[in-house]
Write an enzyme that holds these catalytic residues in place. Sequence first.
Site, PDB file in Angstrom:
ATOM      1  CB  CYS A   7      -0.871  -0.042   1.261  1.00  0.00           C
ATOM      2  SG  CYS A   7      -2.361   0.941   1.167  1.00  0.00           S
ATOM      3  CB  THR A   8       0.453   4.817  -0.459  1.00  0.00           C
ATOM      4  OG1 THR A   8      -0.073   4.586  -1.773  1.00  0.00           O
ATOM      5  CG2 THR A   8       1.371   6.030  -0.504  1.00  0.00           C
ATOM      6  N   GLY A   9       0.955   3.928   2.403  1.00  0.00           N
ATOM      7  CA  GLY A   9       1.440   4.235   3.743  1.00  0.00           C
ATOM      8  C   GLY A   9       1.699   3.043   4.635  1.00  0.00           C
ATOM      9  CG  ASN A  10       2.961  -1.239   5.703  1.00  0.00           C
ATOM     10  OD1 ASN A  10       3.892  -1.454   6.456  1.00  0.00           O
ATOM     11  ND2 ASN A  10       2.074  -2.165   5.418  1.00  0.00           N
ATOM     12  CB  SER A  11      -0.854   3.371   8.187  1.00  0.00           C
ATOM     13  OG  SER A  11      -1.764   4.007   7.309  1.00  0.00           O
ATOM     14  CB  CYS A  12      -5.144   1.817   6.726  1.00  0.00           C
ATOM     15  SG  CYS A  12      -6.894   1.648   7.041  1.00  0.00           S
ATOM     16  NE  ARG A  13      -5.958   1.752   1.399  1.00  0.00           N
ATOM     17  CZ  ARG A  13      -5.765   2.588   0.406  1.00  0.00           C
ATOM     18  NH1 ARG A  13      -6.522   2.539  -0.671  1.00  0.00           N
ATOM     19  NH2 ARG A  13      -4.800   3.492   0.470  1.00  0.00           N
ATOM     20  CB  SER A  14      -0.901  -3.021   3.192  1.00  0.00           C
ATOM     21  OG  SER A  14      -0.451  -1.959   4.010  1.00  0.00           O
ATOM     22  CB  SER A  32       1.835  -5.489   4.946  1.00  0.00           C
ATOM     23  OG  SER A  32       2.003  -5.155   6.300  1.00  0.00           O
ATOM     24  CB  THR A  60       6.659  -2.858  12.104  1.00  0.00           C
ATOM     25  OG1 THR A  60       7.034  -3.891  11.190  1.00  0.00           O
ATOM     26  CG2 THR A  60       6.983  -3.290  13.526  1.00  0.00           C
ATOM     27  CG  ASP A  62       8.354  -2.937   8.222  1.00  0.00           C
ATOM     28  OD1 ASP A  62       8.810  -2.234   9.137  1.00  0.00           O
ATOM     29  OD2 ASP A  62       7.938  -4.097   8.393  1.00  0.00           O
ATOM     30  CB  CYS A  79      -3.865   1.794  -2.319  1.00  0.00           C
ATOM     31  SG  CYS A  79      -2.119   2.200  -2.225  1.00  0.00           S
ATOM     32  CB  CYS A  86       4.363  -1.431  -7.468  1.00  0.00           C
ATOM     33  SG  CYS A  86       4.967  -2.988  -6.826  1.00  0.00           S
ATOM     34  CG  ASP A 103      -6.775   5.409   2.657  1.00  0.00           C
ATOM     35  OD1 ASP A 103      -7.079   4.893   3.754  1.00  0.00           O
ATOM     36  OD2 ASP A 103      -5.736   6.070   2.480  1.00  0.00           O
TER      37      ASP A 103
END
Length: 142
Positions: A7-14, A32, A60, A62, A79, A86, A103
């Site tokens: 994902c872009t931010g690796n904070s939610c969906r991934s 992720s 985490t 990453d 996303c 990518c 998102d």
Amino acid sequence: MKILILCTGNSCRSQMAHGFLQSFDAALDVHSAGTKASGKLNPKAVEVMKDAGIDISHHTSDSVDKYLNDEWDYVITVCGGAKETCPMFSGKVKHQLHIGFDDPSDAEGTPEFIQSEFIRVRDQIKEAFYNFYLQIKKENEQ
């Protein structure tokens, strides 16, 4: 089987997809990452996953750079931003897929609406990744 979810931010969906895939089969080697990792998890994502019985609070956030030299059975973007940016894994990926989701971090409005968006996206991720899991399980049995 090694699976990387981007994902872009690796904070939610991934992170949600990561949590669900591991819950479906502990033998899967799931990671992720983000193309522009935020360095932290979205608290709402952690909350709605906990409500679904999955604890991702130990995950985490990453950077994808950490995984560029690894070999993967699947690299899955969740996303559009990650799909567009990518990096090339140059032959180290057997299958590259895109399974996109809205998102929920972009949701605006009442706290109830924002919560409902996180739940909606979480449930979509669960369904899509369960179907993905069933598909790869079936393919590996053949």
